[in-house]
Design a protein around this motif. Structure first.
Motif, PDB file in Angstrom:
ATOM      1  N   THR A  58      74.670  -2.180  49.254  1.00 57.53           N
ATOM      2  CA  THR A  58      76.096  -2.483  49.177  1.00 57.53           C
ATOM      3  C   THR A  58      76.867  -1.261  49.633  1.00 57.53           C
ATOM      4  N   ILE A  59      77.862  -1.500  50.489  1.00 56.56           N
ATOM      5  CA  ILE A  59      78.757  -0.427  50.899  1.00 56.56           C
ATOM      6  C   ILE A  59      80.028  -0.567  50.077  1.00 56.56           C
ATOM      7  N   VAL A  60      80.397   0.503  49.395  1.00 57.97           N
ATOM      8  CA  VAL A  60      81.655   0.561  48.664  1.00 57.97           C
ATOM      9  C   VAL A  60      82.648   1.252  49.592  1.00 57.97           C
ATOM     10  N   HIS A  61      83.644   0.491  50.070  1.00 55.05           N
ATOM     11  CA  HIS A  61      84.686   1.033  50.938  1.00 55.05           C
ATOM     12  C   HIS A  61      85.829   1.493  50.043  1.00 55.05           C
ATOM     13  N   VAL A  62      86.277   2.732  50.217  1.00 57.98           N
ATOM     14  CA  VAL A  62      87.341   3.303  49.398  1.00 57.98           C
ATOM     15  C   VAL A  62      88.444   3.805  50.332  1.00 57.98           C
ATOM     16  N   GLU A  63      89.657   3.300  50.120  1.00 57.82           N
ATOM     17  CA  GLU A  63      90.762   3.744  50.963  1.00 57.82           C
ATOM     18  C   GLU A  63      91.118   5.196  50.637  1.00 57.82           C
ATOM     19  N   ALA A  64      91.204   6.017  51.670  1.00 62.40           N
ATOM     20  CA  ALA A  64      91.646   7.393  51.501  1.00 62.40           C
ATOM     21  C   ALA A  64      93.165   7.443  51.439  1.00 62.40           C
ATOM     22  N   LYS A  65      93.817   6.421  51.977  1.00 62.73           N
ATOM     23  CA  LYS A  65      95.263   6.244  51.856  1.00 62.73           C
ATOM     24  C   LYS A  65      95.550   4.757  51.992  1.00 62.73           C
ATOM     25  N   ALA A  66      96.614   4.308  51.349  1.00 61.76           N
ATOM     26  CA  ALA A  66      96.994   2.895  51.454  1.00 61.76           C
ATOM     27  C   ALA A  66      97.474   2.639  52.878  1.00 61.76           C
TER      28      ALA A  66
ATOM     29  N   LYS B  90      92.592   0.072  42.839  1.00 64.62           N
ATOM     30  CA  LYS B  90      92.418  -1.293  42.353  1.00 64.62           C
ATOM     31  C   LYS B  90      91.413  -1.989  43.258  1.00 64.62           C
ATOM     32  N   PHE B  91      90.843  -3.075  42.752  1.00 63.82           N
ATOM     33  CA  PHE B  91      89.885  -3.842  43.548  1.00 63.82           C
ATOM     34  C   PHE B  91      90.655  -4.607  44.612  1.00 63.82           C
ATOM     35  N   GLY B  92      90.173  -4.580  45.839  1.00 63.51           N
ATOM     36  CA  GLY B  92      90.892  -5.179  46.963  1.00 63.51           C
ATOM     37  C   GLY B  92      90.846  -6.690  47.045  1.00 63.51           C
ATOM     38  N   GLY B  93      90.150  -7.344  46.132  1.00 67.32           N
ATOM     39  CA  GLY B  93      90.146  -8.796  46.116  1.00 67.32           C
ATOM     40  C   GLY B  93      89.026  -9.438  46.911  1.00 67.32           C
ATOM     41  N   ALA B  94      88.274  -8.654  47.660  1.00 69.35           N
ATOM     42  CA  ALA B  94      87.169  -9.212  48.427  1.00 69.35           C
ATOM     43  C   ALA B  94      85.985  -9.455  47.501  1.00 69.35           C
ATOM     44  N   THR B  95      85.153 -10.393  47.852  1.00 66.54           N
ATOM     45  CA  THR B  95      83.988 -10.704  47.031  1.00 66.54           C
ATOM     46  C   THR B  95      82.710 -10.323  47.757  1.00 66.54           C
ATOM     47  N   TYR B  96      81.590 -10.426  47.052  1.00 67.60           N
ATOM     48  CA  TYR B  96      80.304 -10.083  47.650  1.00 67.60           C
ATOM     49  C   TYR B  96      79.991 -10.961  48.847  1.00 67.60           C
TER      50      TYR B  96
ATOM     51  N   ALA C 181      96.168  -2.427  60.199  1.00 62.04           N
ATOM     52  CA  ALA C 181      96.126  -1.061  60.732  1.00 62.04           C
ATOM     53  C   ALA C 181      95.295  -1.037  62.009  1.00 62.04           C
ATOM     54  N   ALA C 182      95.752  -0.269  62.980  1.00 61.76           N
ATOM     55  CA  ALA C 182      95.064  -0.237  64.270  1.00 61.76           C
ATOM     56  C   ALA C 182      93.633   0.276  64.141  1.00 61.76           C
ATOM     57  N   VAL C 183      93.437   1.311  63.325  1.00 63.50           N
ATOM     58  CA  VAL C 183      92.098   1.881  63.143  1.00 63.50           C
ATOM     59  C   VAL C 183      91.861   2.081  61.644  1.00 63.50           C
ATOM     60  N   PRO C 184      91.669   1.006  60.881  1.00 63.03           N
ATOM     61  CA  PRO C 184      91.522   1.176  59.429  1.00 63.03           C
ATOM     62  C   PRO C 184      90.331   2.033  59.029  1.00 63.03           C
ATOM     63  N   ALA C 185      89.279   2.052  59.842  1.00 66.29           N
ATOM     64  CA  ALA C 185      88.091   2.830  59.477  1.00 66.29           C
ATOM     65  C   ALA C 185      88.399   4.318  59.360  1.00 66.29           C
TER      66      ALA C 185
ATOM     67  N   LEU D 210      96.115   1.806  46.849  1.00 69.10           N
ATOM     68  CA  LEU D 210      94.778   2.289  47.173  1.00 69.10           C
ATOM     69  C   LEU D 210      93.778   1.280  46.646  1.00 69.10           C
ATOM     70  N   GLU D 211      92.807   0.912  47.478  1.00 73.25           N
ATOM     71  CA  GLU D 211      91.893  -0.161  47.090  1.00 73.25           C
ATOM     72  C   GLU D 211      90.434   0.192  47.339  1.00 73.25           C
TER      73      GLU D 211
END
Length: 136
Positions: free
Chosen positions: A93-101, A59-65, A106-110, A82-83
């Motif tokens: 544009t960087i499309v960030h895709v969660e590999a896990k929710a 799903k879209f994470g709710g952030a905007t451009y 999170a301490a190290v979300p990257a 998963l967002e």
């Protein structure tokens, strides 16, 4: 089967050559192959009418451009879904895709984010619906 799927995609008017064309192109993101922890795939030639399939479980994470930092992106997210997020980065544009929710804090979300850079694409022209990133 793969042959029937390729024909169905071509019948919809999308090129399936794997390389960007002047026609409508359909790209498929394989998050396992894109990688995590900052790995980046650059999709040159992503333009009006093209589609990037991420997956129907996202799903879209709710952030905007207008969101400019990765930390800002993640604070808008959910710990149980998963967002996908868009971040304007200069002319790309960087499309960030969660590999896990994961939790917003999170301490190290990257380490759990795959990144796909769309070169020359403005985030405000992108939408995410039914698992597809579409550029207007």
């Amino acid at each position: 089967n793969l042959e029937a799927a390729s024909k169905a995609i071509a019948d919809l008017g999308y090129a399936t050559t794997g390389a960007p064309t002047a026609a409508k192109d359909l790209f498929v993101a394989d998050i396992a192959k894109v990688g995590v922890a900052g790995a980046t795939t650059i999709t040159a030639g992503f333009a009006a009418g093209d589609e990037l399939f991420i997956g129907t479980q996202y799903k879209f994470g709710g952030a905007t451009y207008a969101t400019h930092t990765v930390a800002d992106l993640f604070t808008k997210g959910s710990a149980s879904a998963l967002e996908v997020y868009f971040q304007q980065d200069g002319a790309n544009t960087i499309v960030h895709v969660e590999a896990k929710a994961f939790a917003n804090a999170a301490a190290v979300p990257a380490a759990d984010i795959a990144q796909i850079t769309l070169t020359g694409v403005t985030a405000s022209t992108l939408t995410f619906e039914n698992g597809f990133v579409h550029v207007a």
